[in-house]
Design an enzyme around this catalytic site. Sequence first.
Site, PDB file in Angstrom:
ATOM      1  N   HIS A 139       6.377 -26.605 -28.108  1.00 33.88           N
ATOM      2  CA  HIS A 139       5.371 -25.512 -28.517  1.00 33.88           C
ATOM      3  C   HIS A 139       4.354 -26.175 -29.556  1.00 33.88           C
ATOM      4  O   HIS A 139       3.155 -26.219 -29.685  1.00 33.88           O
ATOM      5  CB  HIS A 139       5.821 -24.231 -28.955  1.00 33.88           C
ATOM      6  CG  HIS A 139       6.812 -23.447 -27.852  1.00 33.88           C
ATOM      7  ND1 HIS A 139       6.503 -23.662 -26.582  1.00 33.88           N
ATOM      8  CD2 HIS A 139       7.847 -22.768 -28.185  1.00 33.88           C
ATOM      9  CE1 HIS A 139       7.499 -23.004 -25.955  1.00 33.88           C
ATOM     10  NE2 HIS A 139       8.389 -22.303 -26.800  1.00 33.88           N
TER      11      HIS A 139
ATOM     12  N   ASP B  31       5.539 -24.758 -20.166  1.00 33.32           N
ATOM     13  CA  ASP B  31       5.546 -24.500 -21.600  1.00 33.32           C
ATOM     14  C   ASP B  31       4.751 -23.115 -22.025  1.00 33.32           C
ATOM     15  O   ASP B  31       3.597 -23.040 -21.800  1.00 33.32           O
ATOM     16  CB  ASP B  31       4.982 -25.466 -22.585  1.00 33.32           C
ATOM     17  CG  ASP B  31       5.290 -25.284 -23.845  1.00 33.32           C
ATOM     18  OD1 ASP B  31       5.571 -23.980 -24.232  1.00 33.32           O
ATOM     19  OD2 ASP B  31       5.098 -26.133 -24.535  1.00 33.32           O
ATOM     20  N   HIS B  32       5.588 -22.079 -22.032  1.00 30.02           N
ATOM     21  CA  HIS B  32       4.942 -20.699 -21.881  1.00 30.02           C
ATOM     22  C   HIS B  32       3.885 -20.321 -23.051  1.00 30.02           C
ATOM     23  O   HIS B  32       2.925 -19.697 -22.747  1.00 30.02           O
ATOM     24  CB  HIS B  32       5.919 -19.637 -21.762  1.00 30.02           C
ATOM     25  CG  HIS B  32       6.496 -19.151 -22.847  1.00 30.02           C
ATOM     26  ND1 HIS B  32       7.772 -19.751 -23.486  1.00 30.02           N
ATOM     27  CD2 HIS B  32       6.396 -18.459 -24.104  1.00 30.02           C
ATOM     28  CE1 HIS B  32       7.990 -19.323 -24.636  1.00 30.02           C
ATOM     29  NE2 HIS B  32       7.067 -18.595 -24.937  1.00 30.02           N
TER      30      HIS B  32
END
Lengths: 512, 351
Positions: free
Chosen positions: A263, A200-201
């Site tokens: 996010h 999950d960047h």
Amino acid sequence: MSAADAEPPSNPLDKALERLPVHPTTLVIFGASGDLAKRKLLPALYNLAHEGALPVRFNLVGMSRGELRDDVFREECAEAIRRFSRRAVDDAVLAALLVDARYVQGNFDDEQAYATLGSILDDYDATAGQPMARAFYLSTAPGFFPVIVGELGRAGLATHEGAKVRCVIEKPFGTSLAEAKDLNRDVLAVFGEEQVFRIDHYLGKETVQNLLAFRFANGMFEPLWNRNFIDNVQITASEDIGIGTRAGYYDGAGALRDLVQNHMLQLLTLLCMEPPVSFTADDVRDEKVKVLHAIAAPTSDEVPEMSVRAQYGTGVSAGEDALGYMDEDGVPADSNTETYAAMRLSVRNWRWSGVPFYLRTGKRLARKVTEIAITFKPVPHMAFDEDGGSAGVLPNVLVMTLQPNEGVSLSLGAKIPGTRMRIRPVMMEFLYGTAFLSQSPEAYERLILDAMRGDATLFTRNDEVEEQWRVCDPIVSTWAQTPGPLPTYESGSQGPAEADAILVDEDRWRAI
Amino acid sequence: MSDKHDSVWSARDTTPEAIERALRELLVERHAEEPGAAPARVLNLVAVVDREWSGEIANRLRRVGRFHPSRTVICQVEPGRTQLDATVSVATDEVTGGLSLIHELVIVNVGPQHLPHIESIVDPLVVTDLPTVAWSPHGYPEALDALLHNSQIVLLDSIDEPEAADALRRAAHFVDRAVVVDLAWLRSTPWRERLAAYFDPPVLRNELRRLSEVTIRHDAGSPVAGLLLLGWLADRLGWEPSTLLQAPSGAMSGTVRARREDVHLTLEPIDLGVPGLSGLTLRTADGVCVSMDRGAGGLHAVRSERDGTEDRWTIMGASRGEGGILGEGIRQALLRDPLYQPALSAAIGLA
């Protein structure tokens, strides 16, 4: 092996180094000719090479369906790096990065392609004179994740004697709880959880990590960080642009799957988690999972009263006329995909019971911003007279902005200069960029390095991703069963008026 | 970055109080003109420099890039000067999103007579509660001693001293009183990281205990950088340091006792053209040899086996350049490197 040759307990040279060693590694990118690889992964690798952060021995392999010779693959990589790198490219470093890069052509279910890949990996080991760690980066359409993992297992590439094998999986990790469970089952049938790094960047962003620093390195806020002092929390991730040319992807996903499930729930867990015993991967993730576990999934009856979805209509965005979602190229005429999602969640534990958490995200809203706004409870007694004096006394709001300008602001009540005691809110702002002149590394640089090093702190664990889906799944499925058309909001606006309905008491949405 | 805006004040025969007042007024002025200019400071840097060479120091400070100090106070020493002249500038660089980054620069012309009590001039000019770095690149030890009353960090470049042993003793003089950030040590950082990484795999880690020879190649003006790298190896690998002897060529060599066998050490000067290290070679008692040398695209590494077979590859990385070194020094001032002091002690034993 004699006692004298026994493996030393630890590397005597790595003590207190800022940049800890990473085992010699071969990185295999599945989907190497894709957009993510070109825009993010390859430039991230270059920047790591430029900084001297890659392992002392590093090899790159690309695997994709297109037919390419090795030299053409290297040229394409170089072109992508020159185009998308955040810093000017040093030709010698770039040449060193790509000089031995190899390309494997094949469908992802092609057994022979994996045999070829295996022999290339063995060649690298032979050249290095040691078993190199292997990192498989799955940057393909999600439908290929189980296929690739299965083939890696069948080809005997999931383990490697003398070195670690790791599997990095891009998002989305499933589009529902059932899919996430199926994918976890498939992945964990081949790899151990300690080998799996679900990206999950957002977690790779310095700004998100600063959330942890803000909470756990500053004693002044922690005593207030609970239901006794906090009235409500709003987490906003808004964009001022529409879907552009991404209708193909976006119409199948929608705002909730695109941002909320991953996010925004990450932000919520970092905000709400208890201080971990240590910042090791499992200690941190244990605490995050506890937060998710404390969020009750809504029943289908509860979904309409705790969530709102909408689509952007026509309007004016940044001074220009803007199309509505249904008019965008590639959007089906009967689309019920939301471009705006808002919800109210409750974290049912000792610390947060009774505090509403509002999450909202949307495209083509008034402004691009990602922020967490924490509104504190009002003072218990108003000492100032109401004749103009106390009218401006508002609850303190702590706003942690993640983008575009990372920082923290706190609203305080202050006396307006003059003879009367008139109070108005003023903002005390701290902007990280003014203190550190930051040119933060791209999230992918940090995450690729962490994955190669085996540090999973900033990756999503299997139970974490399933808990995220457990919360979101009833909303997704209820929306899917509810016929459209969806409410609309004007492009460039604050979002749909319907979103007010999920607010409780006197709460109001903050202006975007 | 886009436009840069300055507010400037200067005065002759002035006082620290007047300079400090000017700083406050310029800050208000800049903030009024640019609401996005919000001070958020992390570090003071106080430099005592020769007036004659202050331009060179200013150029170096301009190249530090993103690791800038928030407030820089430069004391320019001018022979014969008895009064203080000062210039204050508060500059803002506008960056994206309406933010402005503030750089506060104070230049005070001082005379030699001011140096023993330079802290009485500087103290009112630094931001209270922030760490202060003291830097005296042109000597003036009395000024550095005086600044240590209120500075927590000393920035040194040990290669500035003509004699390596003197340089190390000078650094040791400060180690007990402050955190020392030594640019000569920072020049060895990439080498230390690469050595640690190279020997990290368990199959190679044992070779560290069988080292029999270590050669460090350094710029002729930077033997200190080589000694510090050897000092670090000695500390980490448990060698007993003993003095290296210097040959007429400038090379230094000698033998130290390790846990299992003696290790022969050599420092080999070469004309690199820039300060710092050029390369290193490590040999084991088994005949394995590993070399790393500066080259295009990073360090060019060679591993030779006893049978003569060779493996060559590049350990990737771009040079930071000397501007980068000073910036890294300023960044390190915010950190604390626990390895420097033991490496320095061992290096003193070798020098």
